[in-house]
Design a protein around this motif. Sequence first.
Motif, PDB file in Angstrom:
ATOM      1  N   LEU A 550       0.959  -1.127  -0.080  1.00 23.50           N
ATOM      2  CA  LEU A 550      -0.015   0.115   0.047  1.00 23.50           C
ATOM      3  C   LEU A 550       0.724   1.305  -0.009  1.00 23.50           C
ATOM      4  N   GLU A 551       0.451   2.211  -0.992  1.00 21.84           N
ATOM      5  CA  GLU A 551       1.292   3.438  -1.045  1.00 21.84           C
ATOM      6  C   GLU A 551       0.704   4.696  -1.099  1.00 21.84           C
ATOM      7  N   ALA A 552       1.175   5.526  -0.440  1.00 23.16           N
ATOM      8  CA  ALA A 552       0.357   6.839  -0.778  1.00 23.16           C
ATOM      9  C   ALA A 552       0.717   7.596  -2.101  1.00 23.16           C
ATOM     10  N   GLY A 553      -0.292   8.339  -2.689  1.00 22.89           N
ATOM     11  CA  GLY A 553       0.089   9.337  -3.810  1.00 22.89           C
ATOM     12  C   GLY A 553       0.806  10.412  -3.153  1.00 22.89           C
ATOM     13  N   LEU A 554       1.873  10.942  -4.288  1.00 26.94           N
ATOM     14  CA  LEU A 554       2.455  12.003  -3.659  1.00 26.94           C
ATOM     15  C   LEU A 554       1.842  13.396  -3.267  1.00 26.94           C
ATOM     16  N   HIS A 555       0.767  13.705  -3.742  1.00 22.85           N
ATOM     17  CA  HIS A 555       0.119  14.731  -3.293  1.00 22.85           C
ATOM     18  C   HIS A 555      -1.027  14.511  -2.086  1.00 22.85           C
ATOM     19  N   GLY A 556      -1.025  13.150  -1.796  1.00 24.79           N
ATOM     20  CA  GLY A 556      -1.673  12.705  -0.529  1.00 24.79           C
ATOM     21  C   GLY A 556      -3.560  12.697  -1.067  1.00 24.79           C
ATOM     22  N   SER A 557      -3.640  12.562  -2.360  1.00 20.32           N
ATOM     23  CA  SER A 557      -5.138  12.690  -2.710  1.00 20.32           C
ATOM     24  C   SER A 557      -5.343  11.100  -3.108  1.00 20.32           C
ATOM     25  N   SER A 558      -4.514  10.149  -2.963  1.00 15.00           N
ATOM     26  CA  SER A 558      -4.860   8.940  -3.480  1.00 15.00           C
ATOM     27  C   SER A 558      -4.118   7.844  -2.864  1.00 15.00           C
ATOM     28  N   LEU A 559      -4.450   6.878  -3.124  1.00  7.33           N
ATOM     29  CA  LEU A 559      -3.906   5.588  -2.450  1.00  7.33           C
ATOM     30  C   LEU A 559      -3.891   4.391  -3.537  1.00  7.33           C
ATOM     31  N   HIS A 560      -2.525   3.832  -3.727  1.00  2.19           N
ATOM     32  CA  HIS A 560      -2.477   2.840  -4.339  1.00  2.19           C
ATOM     33  C   HIS A 560      -1.530   1.574  -4.026  1.00  2.19           C
ATOM     34  N   LEU A 561      -1.375   0.547  -4.924  1.00  8.34           N
ATOM     35  CA  LEU A 561      -0.445  -0.449  -4.671  1.00  8.34           C
ATOM     36  C   LEU A 561       0.784  -0.138  -5.486  1.00  8.34           C
ATOM     37  N   ASN A 562       1.833  -0.465  -4.946  1.00  9.86           N
ATOM     38  CA  ASN A 562       3.155  -0.500  -5.741  1.00  9.86           C
ATOM     39  C   ASN A 562       3.984  -1.721  -5.342  1.00  9.86           C
ATOM     40  N   LEU A 563       4.936  -2.109  -6.215  1.00  9.56           N
ATOM     41  CA  LEU A 563       6.032  -3.014  -5.685  1.00  9.56           C
ATOM     42  C   LEU A 563       6.697  -2.317  -4.534  1.00  9.56           C
ATOM     43  N   CYS A 564       6.889  -3.462  -3.365  1.00 10.71           N
ATOM     44  CA  CYS A 564       7.286  -3.075  -2.330  1.00 10.71           C
ATOM     45  C   CYS A 564       8.934  -2.600  -2.379  1.00 10.71           C
ATOM     46  N   GLU A 565       9.007  -1.406  -1.893  1.00  5.87           N
ATOM     47  CA  GLU A 565      10.682  -0.970  -1.782  1.00  5.87           C
ATOM     48  C   GLU A 565      10.671  -0.384  -0.418  1.00  5.87           C
ATOM     49  N   PRO A 566      11.944  -1.097   0.435  1.00  3.47           N
ATOM     50  CA  PRO A 566      12.136  -0.922   1.563  1.00  3.47           C
ATOM     51  C   PRO A 566      12.359   0.485   2.157  1.00  3.47           C
ATOM     52  N   SER A 567      12.821   1.300   1.170  1.00  8.38           N
ATOM     53  CA  SER A 567      13.264   2.736   1.710  1.00  8.38           C
ATOM     54  C   SER A 567      12.243   3.521   1.060  1.00  8.38           C
ATOM     55  N   ASN A 568      11.176   3.279   0.544  1.00  6.71           N
ATOM     56  CA  ASN A 568      10.012   4.252   0.169  1.00  6.71           C
ATOM     57  C   ASN A 568       9.102   4.456   1.262  1.00  6.71           C
ATOM     58  N   SER A 569       9.511   5.978   1.666  1.00  8.70           N
ATOM     59  CA  SER A 569       8.654   6.224   2.918  1.00  8.70           C
ATOM     60  C   SER A 569       7.146   6.320   2.870  1.00  8.70           C
ATOM     61  N   LEU A 570       6.790   6.660   1.389  1.00 10.60           N
ATOM     62  CA  LEU A 570       5.373   6.704   1.020  1.00 10.60           C
ATOM     63  C   LEU A 570       4.634   5.425   1.177  1.00 10.60           C
ATOM     64  N   GLN A 571       5.316   4.405   1.381  1.00  9.70           N
ATOM     65  CA  GLN A 571       4.883   2.823   1.613  1.00  9.70           C
ATOM     66  C   GLN A 571       4.666   2.490   3.172  1.00  9.70           C
ATOM     67  N   LYS A 572       5.153   3.497   4.158  1.00 13.07           N
ATOM     68  CA  LYS A 572       5.318   3.228   5.306  1.00 13.07           C
ATOM     69  C   LYS A 572       4.372   3.796   6.226  1.00 13.07           C
TER      70      LYS A 572
END
Length: 572
Positions: A550-572
């Motif tokens: 689960l990952e937040a969209g950059l502007h905070g207006s969406s939520l989507h799925l993406n490949l898991c990346e340990p360093s991606n703080s939008l997934q944390k």
Amino acid sequence: KDKSAIQENKAAHKKDDLKNKEKHNHVISKSDLNATKEAGEPKPHQGVDSLAKPLVKRKSGFHKVYSLDVTGAPRDAKAVGQYGNAAEVPGDKAVEAKSRWAEGHFNVFLSDQIPLDRAIPDTRPQTCSQSVVHNDLPTTSVIFCFVDEVWSTLLRSVHSVLNRSPPHLLVEILLVDDCSTRDYLGEQLDEYMKKLPKVRIIRLKERQGLIRARLAGAAVAKGEVLTFLDSHVECNVGWLEPLLERVYLDRRKVACPVIEVISDKDMSYVLVDNFQRGIFKWPLVFGWNTLPEEHIKKNNMSVSDPIRCPVMAGGLFSIDKKYFYELGAYDPGLDVWGGENMEISFKIWMCGGEIEIIPCSRVGHIFRGQNPYKFPKDRQKTVERNLARVAEVWLDEYKDLFYGHGYHHLLDRTAVDIGDLTEQIALRKKLNCTSFKWYLDNVYSDIEAHLVKAEGLMFNHGLRKCLAIHEDALSFTICDLSKKNQHFNYTWVRLLRQQDVCISPRDQQANVTLEPCDPSKPLQRWFHKPADSALGEHLIAEATTQHLCLEAGLHGSSLHLNLCEPSNSLQK
Ligand code: LR7
Ligand code: MN
């Protein structure tokens, strides 16, 4: 005290708050002891024949509990395992003993050496031999169901009942053979039991499992009380009357003996700690624990007082026969082994009854590391299917805790068929049983049972904002604990839930939306990777083929799925 006084006491008892029930355990006063004189006072380990005056059933009054043991001074004091002592395998028999272990998953070689009527130590608390019971206790049928039981343990079980039960209370012993495959359990057993007029053998044509085998025994039992036992036990001195006494006092009491240990290795009789009660942990795993010290103090409990049990072990108990059927007996849809102890326990407590361990009644049981018989289907699958039936019928919203502790896969009903539950659910309704929450609050208040695994805000590290539901859509906003629309539950079955809606990937695609919650939909399940893992805290969509995060969209207006990346703080 006459019987009507006792009955009055019973009526008052029923109205009492369950929590206060222990206080009323002692309805027999000291003056009642006088009544025992009339009936004669057998001494411990006295033979049946020497009872001064055998009791005539249906005579009111009391007598001191019969401490029967017809072996009296045992026939062969030097025999192997006599007095419940540890037996030893002679050095030259070690190989033989080892090779026979698998016959019963205990030391079968030693069991075969030990007298079938050996004496065992009277392990009751001191006061027990002095306690009094009613003269007109109900009669009982003892039911042993068995499959491929070892000859010597089966017989020792039977003899311990015959030798240590007052004959006028023991109507019969029913041996229900659950389609055993061993030769000696056929004609040889028939022959042997012909000599014992109280023993009846019931042969099942097909393997039914212990639950339906017990039902087959119960169906033909003639006693007023059913007493179930495992087929590798030794009933101790004075074991029966204290159980029947509880049923007599209130027919909705289900009485269990203290289960002591017959060592699987050396067949010694080992006593257990006092104040043990039967409990369960999630996911419905039976266990023992000691009554809390403050509970013992507060209720001024002695070691011989009955102990209320949230659940029973399963194998050893006395229950009023009519009451057993009023409760709908066991769910006949339970197969082979497992879960029936939970079912009957919840049913008893939630539908007006009580389960107690009676410390003055003690029975040894051989605890084995493995089942010594085959399961017609996979063992694990059989047991978890049984448990799921119990959870669905009895646990209400708490069933999530059962599934959430390792049984998520059972939620997928296209893969797992737990059978039809209509009748069980109708039965619960008909009996007007209380809720599982009532049971937890009143019977087992010390269990950990939070309805959700976690609750609170879903803070995104990359955005430093919180997830909210706004106008039926998901978006990120400034965190505010007081805003209800920012509150989410992470449930035991791994849903991300706000009220009735759940966060769900839209099919296998990257978009995430809100949907009505449905735990049977794998897509709605999110595996939570805890913060202390190397990857950091992620929510992984379980049912997506690539296990996307689960990952937040950059502007905070969406939520989507993406490949898991340990360093991606939008997934944390
Ligand atoms: O298919 C079967 N048919 C049977 O007749 C399987 C078993 N059986 C018989 C078997 O021969 C035995 O006499 O059923 C009886 C119980 O089976 P065990 O001895 O293999 O069970 P257990 O002692 O390992 O397990 C406990 O939990 C079971 C759950 O289904 C039953 O409730 C058992 O009666 C129960 N035993 C006890 O409560 C004794 C104390 C154990 C503890 C804690
Ligand atoms: Mn057993």
